[in-house]
Scaffold this motif. Structure first.
Motif, PDB file in Angstrom:
ATOM      1  N   ASP A  37       0.828  -1.206   0.000  1.00  0.00           N
ATOM      2  CA  ASP A  37       0.000   0.000   0.000  1.00  0.00           C
ATOM      3  C   ASP A  37       0.865   1.259   0.000  1.00  0.00           C
ATOM      4  OD1 ASP A  37      -2.547   1.187   0.002  1.00  0.00           O
ATOM      5  OD2 ASP A  37      -2.547   1.398   2.174  1.00  0.00           O
ATOM      6  N   GLY A  38       2.181   1.069  -0.109  1.00  0.00           N
ATOM      7  CA  GLY A  38       3.101   2.214  -0.154  1.00  0.00           C
ATOM      8  C   GLY A  38       3.456   2.781   1.206  1.00  0.00           C
ATOM      9  N   ARG A  39       3.212   2.018   2.270  1.00  0.00           N
ATOM     10  CA  ARG A  39       3.481   2.505   3.630  1.00  0.00           C
ATOM     11  C   ARG A  39       4.714   1.844   4.209  1.00  0.00           C
ATOM     12  NH1 ARG A  39      -0.505   4.741   6.726  1.00  0.00           N
ATOM     13  NH2 ARG A  39       1.341   5.487   7.791  1.00  0.00           N
ATOM     14  N   THR A  40       5.657   2.647   4.651  1.00  0.00           N
ATOM     15  CA  THR A  40       6.812   2.185   5.417  1.00  0.00           C
ATOM     16  C   THR A  40       7.070   3.215   6.505  1.00  0.00           C
ATOM     17  OG1 THR A  40       8.379   3.299   3.945  1.00  0.00           O
ATOM     18  CG2 THR A  40       7.915   0.968   3.496  1.00  0.00           C
ATOM     19  N   ASP A  41       7.879   2.866   7.471  1.00  0.00           N
ATOM     20  CA  ASP A  41       8.221   3.775   8.576  1.00  0.00           C
ATOM     21  C   ASP A  41       6.964   4.407   9.186  1.00  0.00           C
ATOM     22  OD1 ASP A  41      10.981   3.289   8.149  1.00  0.00           O
ATOM     23  OD2 ASP A  41      10.999   4.764   6.548  1.00  0.00           O
ATOM     24  N   ILE A  42       6.047   3.568   9.628  1.00  0.00           N
ATOM     25  CA  ILE A  42       4.790   4.031  10.211  1.00  0.00           C
ATOM     26  C   ILE A  42       5.046   4.406  11.680  1.00  0.00           C
ATOM     27  CG2 ILE A  42       2.417   3.386  10.753  1.00  0.00           C
ATOM     28  CD1 ILE A  42       2.687   1.258   8.476  1.00  0.00           C
ATOM     29  N   PRO A  43       4.913   5.697  12.046  1.00  0.00           N
ATOM     30  CA  PRO A  43       5.220   6.130  13.415  1.00  0.00           C
ATOM     31  C   PRO A  43       4.160   5.687  14.420  1.00  0.00           C
ATOM     32  CG  PRO A  43       4.341   7.955  12.160  1.00  0.00           C
ATOM     33  CD  PRO A  43       4.494   6.806  11.194  1.00  0.00           C
ATOM     34  N   GLU A  44       4.569   5.636  15.690  1.00  0.00           N
ATOM     35  CA  GLU A  44       3.651   5.239  16.766  1.00  0.00           C
ATOM     36  C   GLU A  44       2.396   6.109  16.798  1.00  0.00           C
ATOM     37  OE1 GLU A  44       5.501   3.485  20.686  1.00  0.00           O
ATOM     38  OE2 GLU A  44       6.681   5.213  20.021  1.00  0.00           O
ATOM     39  N   ASP A  46       0.685   7.128  14.364  1.00  0.00           N
ATOM     40  CA  ASP A  46      -0.203   6.794  13.243  1.00  0.00           C
ATOM     41  C   ASP A  46      -1.136   5.654  13.650  1.00  0.00           C
ATOM     42  OD1 ASP A  46      -1.143   5.535  10.744  1.00  0.00           O
ATOM     43  OD2 ASP A  46       0.337   6.813   9.762  1.00  0.00           O
ATOM     44  N   PRO A  47      -2.426   5.750  13.325  1.00  0.00           N
ATOM     45  CA  PRO A  47      -3.350   4.668  13.664  1.00  0.00           C
ATOM     46  C   PRO A  47      -2.986   3.319  13.026  1.00  0.00           C
ATOM     47  CG  PRO A  47      -4.567   6.604  12.933  1.00  0.00           C
ATOM     48  CD  PRO A  47      -3.111   6.882  12.711  1.00  0.00           C
ATOM     49  N   ALA A  48      -2.178   3.326  11.974  1.00  0.00           N
ATOM     50  CA  ALA A  48      -1.777   2.087  11.310  1.00  0.00           C
ATOM     51  C   ALA A  48      -0.609   1.398  12.025  1.00  0.00           C
ATOM     52  CB  ALA A  48      -1.403   2.372   9.857  1.00  0.00           C
ATOM     53  N   TYR A  49       0.002   2.074  12.988  1.00  0.00           N
ATOM     54  CA  TYR A  49       1.127   1.488  13.744  1.00  0.00           C
ATOM     55  C   TYR A  49       0.644   0.342  14.617  1.00  0.00           C
ATOM     56  CZ  TYR A  49       4.774   0.990  17.261  1.00  0.00           C
ATOM     57  OH  TYR A  49       5.735   0.486  18.103  1.00  0.00           O
ATOM     58  N   TRP A  50       1.454  -0.677  14.742  1.00  0.00           N
ATOM     59  CA  TRP A  50       1.214  -1.749  15.712  1.00  0.00           C
ATOM     60  C   TRP A  50       2.564  -2.259  16.180  1.00  0.00           C
ATOM     61  CZ3 TRP A  50       1.530  -2.617  10.625  1.00  0.00           C
ATOM     62  CH2 TRP A  50       2.143  -3.773  10.172  1.00  0.00           C
ATOM     63  N   ARG A  55       9.931  -4.155  14.771  1.00  0.00           N
ATOM     64  CA  ARG A  55      10.876  -5.176  15.252  1.00  0.00           C
ATOM     65  C   ARG A  55      11.991  -4.628  16.124  1.00  0.00           C
ATOM     66  NH1 ARG A  55      11.885  -9.029   9.999  1.00  0.00           N
ATOM     67  NH2 ARG A  55       9.704  -9.518   9.626  1.00  0.00           N
ATOM     68  N   ASP A  56      12.533  -3.464  15.762  1.00  0.00           N
ATOM     69  CA  ASP A  56      13.653  -2.918  16.528  1.00  0.00           C
ATOM     70  C   ASP A  56      13.204  -1.961  17.631  1.00  0.00           C
ATOM     71  OD1 ASP A  56      12.887  -0.807  14.933  1.00  0.00           O
ATOM     72  OD2 ASP A  56      14.824  -0.555  13.957  1.00  0.00           O
ATOM     73  N   ASP A  58      11.920   1.018  17.650  1.00  0.00           N
ATOM     74  CA  ASP A  58      12.354   2.402  17.537  1.00  0.00           C
ATOM     75  C   ASP A  58      11.180   3.369  17.374  1.00  0.00           C
ATOM     76  OD1 ASP A  58      11.523   1.783  14.969  1.00  0.00           O
ATOM     77  OD2 ASP A  58      13.327   2.556  13.985  1.00  0.00           O
ATOM     78  N   GLY A  59       9.962   2.856  17.477  1.00  0.00           N
ATOM     79  CA  GLY A  59       8.783   3.715  17.354  1.00  0.00           C
ATOM     80  C   GLY A  59       8.240   3.792  15.953  1.00  0.00           C
ATOM     81  N   TYR A  60       8.799   2.995  15.021  1.00  0.00           N
ATOM     82  CA  TYR A  60       8.343   2.959  13.629  1.00  0.00           C
ATOM     83  C   TYR A  60       8.117   1.522  13.205  1.00  0.00           C
ATOM     84  CZ  TYR A  60       9.750   7.827  13.336  1.00  0.00           C
ATOM     85  OH  TYR A  60       9.862   9.166  13.545  1.00  0.00           O
ATOM     86  N   ALA A  61       6.918   1.259  12.694  1.00  0.00           N
ATOM     87  CA  ALA A  61       6.612  -0.069  12.177  1.00  0.00           C
ATOM     88  C   ALA A  61       6.999  -0.146  10.705  1.00  0.00           C
ATOM     89  CB  ALA A  61       5.129  -0.374  12.344  1.00  0.00           C
TER      90      ALA A  61
END
Length: 64
Positions: A37-44, A46-50, A55-56, A58-61
């Motif tokens: 869907d073109g989404r990377t580095d989703i921040p905490e 953002d409703p799409a974050y989980w 994995r690391d 760092d606050g970004y999915a």
């Protein structure tokens, strides 16, 4: 008659406030879906974050 309708309306509106809120589901089952869907580095924030996508921790999915 008017009083009965008014009472029914008030009770209906009050009942809405007592209804349990729906649990929002995340929009992506995994990072492959997010990337498609073109989404990377989703921040905490953002409703799409989980947390499972971060994995690391760092606050970004779905790190790019």
């Amino acid at each position: 008659m008017t009083r009965a309708i008014l009472c029914a309306a008030v009770l209906s509106i009050a009942g809405l406030g007592l209804a349990p809120s729906a649990v929002a589901e995340r929009p992506y089952a995994n990072c492959s879906e997010a990337r498609a869907d073109g989404r990377t580095d989703i921040p905490e924030s953002d409703p799409a974050y989980w947390p499972g996508g971060d994995r690391d921790q760092d606050g970004y999915a779905c790190d790019s």
